[in-house]
Design a protein around this motif. Structure first.
Motif, PDB file in Angstrom:
ATOM      1  N   MET A  35      -2.611  23.529   4.498  1.00 56.43           N
ATOM      2  CA  MET A  35      -2.969  23.113   4.040  1.00 56.43           C
ATOM      3  C   MET A  35      -2.643  25.314   3.859  1.00 56.43           C
ATOM      4  O   MET A  35      -2.603  26.211   4.297  1.00 56.43           O
ATOM      5  N   PRO A  36      -3.023  25.437   2.132  1.00 59.49           N
ATOM      6  CA  PRO A  36      -2.595  27.158   1.589  1.00 59.49           C
ATOM      7  C   PRO A  36      -3.568  27.735   2.779  1.00 59.49           C
ATOM      8  O   PRO A  36      -4.593  27.889   2.971  1.00 59.49           O
ATOM      9  N   ARG A  37      -3.171  28.947   2.979  1.00 63.91           N
ATOM     10  CA  ARG A  37      -3.837  29.883   3.710  1.00 63.91           C
ATOM     11  C   ARG A  37      -4.832  30.440   2.549  1.00 63.91           C
ATOM     12  O   ARG A  37      -3.979  30.768   1.749  1.00 63.91           O
ATOM     13  N   GLY A  38      -5.693  30.934   2.817  1.00 64.98           N
ATOM     14  CA  GLY A  38      -6.562  31.246   2.100  1.00 64.98           C
ATOM     15  C   GLY A  38      -7.282  30.073   1.087  1.00 64.98           C
ATOM     16  O   GLY A  38      -8.470  30.653   0.029  1.00 64.98           O
ATOM     17  N   MET A  39      -7.223  28.804   1.715  1.00 62.44           N
ATOM     18  CA  MET A  39      -7.350  27.484   0.278  1.00 62.44           C
ATOM     19  C   MET A  39      -9.169  27.609   1.062  1.00 62.44           C
ATOM     20  O   MET A  39      -9.853  28.169   2.097  1.00 62.44           O
ATOM     21  N   LEU A  40      -9.924  27.671   0.270  1.00 66.92           N
ATOM     22  CA  LEU A  40     -11.883  26.987   0.458  1.00 66.92           C
ATOM     23  C   LEU A  40     -11.410  25.319  -0.408  1.00 66.92           C
ATOM     24  O   LEU A  40     -11.107  24.772  -1.102  1.00 66.92           O
ATOM     25  N   LEU A  41     -12.485  24.809   0.793  1.00 62.55           N
ATOM     26  CA  LEU A  41     -12.929  23.770   0.503  1.00 62.55           C
ATOM     27  C   LEU A  41     -13.372  23.240  -0.570  1.00 62.55           C
ATOM     28  O   LEU A  41     -13.959  23.763  -1.375  1.00 62.55           O
ATOM     29  N   LYS A  42     -13.201  21.695  -1.652  1.00 64.23           N
ATOM     30  CA  LYS A  42     -13.384  21.669  -2.366  1.00 64.23           C
ATOM     31  C   LYS A  42     -15.156  21.303  -2.323  1.00 64.23           C
ATOM     32  O   LYS A  42     -15.825  21.354  -3.170  1.00 64.23           O
ATOM     33  N   SER A  43     -15.268  20.559  -1.290  1.00 65.20           N
ATOM     34  CA  SER A  43     -16.496  19.923  -0.823  1.00 65.20           C
ATOM     35  C   SER A  43     -16.999  21.000  -0.559  1.00 65.20           C
ATOM     36  O   SER A  43     -17.086  22.094  -0.186  1.00 65.20           O
ATOM     37  N   GLU A  44     -18.299  20.817  -0.742  1.00 66.87           N
ATOM     38  CA  GLU A  44     -19.607  20.908  -0.828  1.00 66.87           C
ATOM     39  C   GLU A  44     -20.081  21.362   0.869  1.00 66.87           C
ATOM     40  O   GLU A  44     -19.609  20.128   1.671  1.00 66.87           O
ATOM     41  N   PRO A  45     -21.013  22.252   1.661  1.00 66.38           N
ATOM     42  CA  PRO A  45     -20.686  21.881   2.876  1.00 66.38           C
ATOM     43  C   PRO A  45     -21.310  21.049   3.545  1.00 66.38           C
ATOM     44  O   PRO A  45     -21.045  20.531   4.667  1.00 66.38           O
ATOM     45  N   ASP A  46     -22.332  20.419   3.433  1.00 67.07           N
ATOM     46  CA  ASP A  46     -23.433  19.100   3.505  1.00 67.07           C
ATOM     47  C   ASP A  46     -22.370  18.012   3.424  1.00 67.07           C
ATOM     48  O   ASP A  46     -22.361  16.971   4.108  1.00 67.07           O
ATOM     49  N   ALA A  47     -21.012  18.141   2.475  1.00 64.28           N
ATOM     50  CA  ALA A  47     -20.577  17.311   2.635  1.00 64.28           C
ATOM     51  C   ALA A  47     -19.028  17.077   3.405  1.00 64.28           C
ATOM     52  O   ALA A  47     -18.440  16.366   2.797  1.00 64.28           O
ATOM     53  N   SER A  48     -19.139  18.298   4.202  1.00 63.94           N
ATOM     54  CA  SER A  48     -17.907  18.758   5.585  1.00 63.94           C
ATOM     55  C   SER A  48     -18.589  18.314   6.396  1.00 63.94           C
ATOM     56  O   SER A  48     -17.907  19.045   7.244  1.00 63.94           O
ATOM     57  N   HIS A  49     -19.331  17.302   7.196  1.00 61.85           N
ATOM     58  CA  HIS A  49     -19.376  17.661   8.256  1.00 61.85           C
ATOM     59  C   HIS A  49     -18.529  15.704   8.883  1.00 61.85           C
ATOM     60  O   HIS A  49     -18.674  14.933   8.441  1.00 61.85           O
ATOM     61  N   LEU A  50     -18.157  16.158  10.353  1.00 62.03           N
ATOM     62  CA  LEU A  50     -17.380  15.605  10.808  1.00 62.03           C
ATOM     63  C   LEU A  50     -18.358  14.169  11.542  1.00 62.03           C
ATOM     64  O   LEU A  50     -19.822  14.948  11.776  1.00 62.03           O
ATOM     65  N   GLY A  51     -18.124  12.869  11.718  1.00 69.85           N
ATOM     66  CA  GLY A  51     -19.272  12.199  12.206  1.00 69.85           C
ATOM     67  C   GLY A  51     -19.432  12.248  14.159  1.00 69.85           C
ATOM     68  O   GLY A  51     -18.132  11.938  14.746  1.00 69.85           O
ATOM     69  N   ASP A  52     -20.687  12.041  14.424  1.00 68.93           N
ATOM     70  CA  ASP A  52     -20.824  11.877  15.682  1.00 68.93           C
ATOM     71  C   ASP A  52     -21.719  11.442  15.952  1.00 68.93           C
ATOM     72  O   ASP A  52     -22.677  11.547  14.949  1.00 68.93           O
ATOM     73  N   PRO A  53     -21.666  10.237  16.911  1.00 64.78           N
ATOM     74  CA  PRO A  53     -22.823   9.429  16.498  1.00 64.78           C
ATOM     75  C   PRO A  53     -24.632   9.283  16.881  1.00 64.78           C
ATOM     76  O   PRO A  53     -25.070   9.126  16.210  1.00 64.78           O
ATOM     77  N   ASP A  54     -24.970  10.448  17.367  1.00 62.30           N
ATOM     78  CA  ASP A  54     -26.102  11.628  17.205  1.00 62.30           C
ATOM     79  C   ASP A  54     -26.895  12.902  15.772  1.00 62.30           C
ATOM     80  O   ASP A  54     -27.730  13.376  15.996  1.00 62.30           O
ATOM     81  N   ARG A  55     -25.328  12.949  15.302  1.00 67.16           N
ATOM     82  CA  ARG A  55     -25.238  13.846  14.158  1.00 67.16           C
ATOM     83  C   ARG A  55     -25.510  14.873  14.814  1.00 67.16           C
ATOM     84  O   ARG A  55     -26.677  16.000  14.575  1.00 67.16           O
ATOM     85  N   ARG A  56     -25.407  15.699  16.005  1.00 64.64           N
ATOM     86  CA  ARG A  56     -25.378  16.760  16.546  1.00 64.64           C
ATOM     87  C   ARG A  56     -24.067  18.157  16.149  1.00 64.64           C
ATOM     88  O   ARG A  56     -25.049  19.121  16.366  1.00 64.64           O
ATOM     89  N   TYR A  57     -23.882  16.991  15.978  1.00 66.80           N
ATOM     90  CA  TYR A  57     -21.974  18.346  15.463  1.00 66.80           C
ATOM     91  C   TYR A  57     -21.721  18.556  14.420  1.00 66.80           C
ATOM     92  O   TYR A  57     -20.690  18.467  13.548  1.00 66.80           O
ATOM     93  N   GLY A  58     -22.409  18.735  13.687  1.00 68.40           N
ATOM     94  CA  GLY A  58     -21.716  18.610  12.357  1.00 68.40           C
ATOM     95  C   GLY A  58     -21.897  20.242  11.616  1.00 68.40           C
ATOM     96  O   GLY A  58     -21.610  20.894  12.495  1.00 68.40           O
ATOM     97  N   LEU A  59     -20.836  20.182  10.842  1.00 69.80           N
ATOM     98  CA  LEU A  59     -20.552  22.029  10.264  1.00 69.80           C
ATOM     99  C   LEU A  59     -21.592  22.400  10.910  1.00 69.80           C
ATOM    100  O   LEU A  59     -21.312  23.955  10.878  1.00 69.80           O
TER     101      LEU A  59
END
Length: 386
Positions: A35-59
């Motif tokens: 990904m180019p340096r300086g890029m910004l994610l198009k997805s909203e922050p609340d759509a950028s969480h990785l998944g863990d069972p208890d949802r403790r380690y979201g963005l």
């Protein structure tokens, strides 16, 4: 296989379920170096969480962003590595998988370290890199003057050069903008007659507006809500409908926050089709417009920001029998409700699963759903063979 958002999410769930899981690959490598340096994610922050069972380690547990605030790719990479440290820990092996075959009812996983691992189940979380799509019209150009947007991290190498960027989506528009800011002279070349831009997020909508167009991980509106929040339902639609949904949902468009940086900075050639290209001192792109008129555009380099097309045939780490076994009537894999392929014990997640579970699998937002479903399948697999 793969230590990006999907691979790490599946591993977090599998380990929590008590499975003997191992992850192979460098964490967040594609996001960090493709990904180019300086890029910004198009997805909203609340759509950028990785998944863990208890949802403790979201963005938001790593760093909190407000709605509509773009997330830098560097922050997202750091978040992914932090997520790995909290959930996967010592289960990660940074060796590269070089091949996967079968032997005696088990999978044989060969590693760049020279080791070979036997596994009862394998989850392919290969991300987007194997499926980078380059137009046939650019096939004859040498690699030194033609590349894909995923080939680049540091765009400063193009400073002072003329660069044609083919495409009209976020990748093309942001790459062109970052090229300008790196001192290059880019030009957008695209079939569309007009560039599309996403609306500015509005978190203060009326109750009626929210009811008519609910917000989801893939944007606003009921269709986006269903594809985003109920991806399991997509699998039951006819194949033609699924293909259309994946192709048309969130079509080529630039983020609202990019438009001001792009307008007036990047010249565009729109409404043209790329018919061919040659390299004679300079790169010459042969274009036709809607009236059939031919024009030639000269440049020093061309970057195809033309997205990704899933094709099982491109998963070259799988031996021929496995590739043949997971292929459906077309180039995409046929998957069960737990992401299992027709080859028992072999699972596929991420972009390669979009043809079955819909457009959510093209984005980080689909990680948690995929991880939960796959882990259910893995646990059932263990119970069957116990």
């Amino acid at each position: 296989m793969g230590a990006g958002p999907y691979g790490l999410s599946v591993a977090a769930h599998a380990l929590e379920a008590g499975l003997d899981a191992r992850v192979f690959g460098r964490p967040m490598q594609s996001w960090e170096w493709h990904m180019p340096r300086g890029m910004l994610l198009k997805s909203e922050p609340d759509a950028s969480h990785l998944g863990d069972p208890d949802r403790r380690y979201g963005l938001d547990a790593f760093r909190r962003y407000s709605y509509g605030e773009p997330v830098p790719v560097e922050t997202f990479v750091a978040y992914g590595k932090w997520f790995r440290a909290q959930t996967v820990k010592d289960a990660l092996d940074e060796s590269t998988v070089t091949s996967v075959g079968t032997e005696g009812g088990l999978f044989t996983v060969s590693l760049s370290s020279g080791a070979c691992v036997l596994a009862r189940t394998v989850v392919l979380a290969l991300g987007f890199l194997p499926f980078a799509h380059r137009p046939d019209a650019l096939a004859e150009l040498p690699s030194e003057v033609s590349s894909h947007s995923s080939d680049h991290h540091d765009l400063s190498a193009f400073a002072g050069k003329h660069v044609a960027v083919v495409g009209a989506g976020q990748s093309a528009l942001e790459t062109a903008t970052l090229l300008v800011e790196a001192g290059a002279k880019p030009r957008i070349v695209a079939r569309t007659r007009e560039l599309a831009w996403n609306d500015t997020p509005n978190d203060r909508r009326s109750v009626i507006s929210r009811a008519l167009a609910p917000r989801s991980g893939l944007g606003s509106g009921w269709p986006s809500y269903v594809w985003s929040e109920l991806p399991g339902s997509v699998r039951y639609l006819p194949k033609a409908a699924r293909r259309r949904i994946v192709r048309t949902t969130l079509g080529p468009a630039g983020s609202w926050w990019l438009k001001e940086r792009f307008d007036g900075a990047v010249p565009v050639t729109l409404g043209v089709r790329l018919e061919g290209a040659d390299h004679r001192g300079a790169v010459r792109l042969h274009l036709t417009n809607g009236r059939g008129n031919v024009q030639t555009l000269e440049t020093e380099h061309v970057i195809a920001a033309t997205g990704y097309q899933v094709d099982v045939g491109k998963i070259d780490i799988l031996d021929q029998n496995l590739r043949r076994g997971i292929r459906s009537a077309g180039p995409t894999p046929r998957l069960s409700r737990t992401f299992e392929t027709p080859m028992p014990g072999l699972y596929v997640v991420g972009l390669a699963a979009a043809a079955t579970f819909g457009p959510a699998m093209r984005f980080v937002h689909g990680c948690d759903f995929a991880a939960r479903r796959v882990t259910r399948g893995l646990v059932n697999q263990v119970r069957k063979s116990a």
